[in-house]
Scaffold this motif. Structure first.
Motif, short mmCIF file in Angstrom:
data_model
loop_
_atom_site.label_atom_id
_atom_site.label_comp_id
_atom_site.label_asym_id
_atom_site.label_seq_id
_atom_site.Cartn_x
_atom_site.Cartn_y
_atom_site.Cartn_z
N ALA A 1 0.95 -1.06 -0.03
CA ALA A 1 0.16 -0.18 0.11
C ALA A 1 0.94 1.21 -0.14
N ARG A 2 1.92 1.25 0.66
CA ARG A 2 2.99 2.31 0.75
C ARG A 2 3.51 2.47 -0.49
N HIS B 1 2.14 2.19 -3.51
CA HIS B 1 1.05 2.45 -4.41
C HIS B 1 0.72 3.91 -3.81
N PHE B 2 0.72 4.34 -2.65
CA PHE B 2 0.45 5.50 -2.11
C PHE B 2 1.86 6.61 -2.74
N ALA C 1 -4.25 -3.62 -1.77
CA ALA C 1 -3.07 -2.97 -1.40
C ALA C 1 -3.11 -1.71 -2.43
N GLY D 1 -3.60 2.05 -1.09
CA GLY D 1 -2.57 3.06 -1.30
C GLY D 1 -2.97 4.35 -2.08
#
Length: 257
Positions: A7-8, A10-11, A98, A102
């Motif tokens: 997720a981080r 894709h953030f 995720a 993200g």
């Protein structure tokens, strides 16, 4: 931890769309200025004012989300890395979740910040439950609307070139608003006046009037069952659109970037 790491990543990828992020921030700040109560939501201890801000955040910033997520389902296919993702030791559902979490967190960050700022202002004015109320509004009003807008964007992006997909997704979001939020009512002169319907969750939990811009309206307020049903419908529609977008993306051949 694996989910958070994905997720981080894709953030960070979503945060690179700085122009759209700035538009999202501008729309979030504009949402605070719209009020039907005396003072802005951070200048009072009235939970209904905080609920109104949350509902404006569920209407305006999603315009930016509709333009931001056109590659959400098709990015791996466009980049030619779908085979690599498929061979990774990560369940497909976790990978998609995720990616959505993200990217959505990056774009919705301005709305979250604005709502928490308003909650902090309400706490200073005596509403000790403001942070908890903001969390409920975030989960029940703001994020479901953001997820629907992102899903519309992903679905359009799986079918159309990016530029056209952004336009189509924004039009589709306005279509959702006209079908579910903007309520035409007859006037005494025989015409129509468009009102803004309050979110059922805000009606049930925070006492919002059924029509935000017409507190004196005789429209019947939503019931708890209706609020739960509509929230479930939003989530189900978003999931269905994301699943459909992923299926379409896997079957299409995209020009590699």
């Amino acid at each position: 931890m694996r989910f958070l790491a994905l997720a981080r990543t894709h953030f960070r990828l979503a945060a690179r769309q700085r122009a759209l992020w700035i538009v999202s921030l501008g729309l979030a700040l504009l949402s605070v200025t719209i009020t039907v109560n005396p003072g802005l939501s951070f200048e009072t201890d009235n939970p209904a004012a905080l609920a109104l801000t949350a509902q404006m955040l569920a209407l305006m910033p999603p315009v930016a989300y509709a333009a931001a997520f056109t590659d959400l389902a098709s990015e791996s296919e466009r980049l030619g890395i779908s085979e690599i993702e498929a061979s990774a030791p990560v369940p497909p559902f976790e990978l998609v979740a995720a990616r959505v979490a993200g990217a959505l967190a990056a774009m919705a960050l301005p709305s979250v910040g604005v709502l928490l700022f308003c909650a902090g202002g309400q706490m200073l004015h005596g509403n000790v439950w403001a942070l908890l109320q903001a969390a409920v509004l975030l989960a029940g009003v703001v994020l479901p609307a953001a997820l629907v807008a992102a899903a519309l964007s992903a679905f359009a992006g799986s079918l159309l070139p990016r530029a056209l997909a952004r336009i189509a997704a924004i039009v589709a979001w306005f279509g959702v608003l006209f079908l579910g939020v903007f309520v035409p009512t007859p006037t005494a002169g025989g015409g129509l006046r468009v009102h803004i319907a309050a979110d059922p969750v805000a009606q049930v939990l925070f006492g919002s009037t059924p029509l935000l811009d017409s507190p004196e309206s005789a429209v019947t307020a939503a019931t708890p069952l209706e609020a739960i049903a509509l929230l479930a419908l939003k989530l189900a529609a978003a999931v269905a659109l994301l699943v459909a977008a992923g299926a379409i993306a896997r079957k299409r051949t995209y020009r590699r970037r």
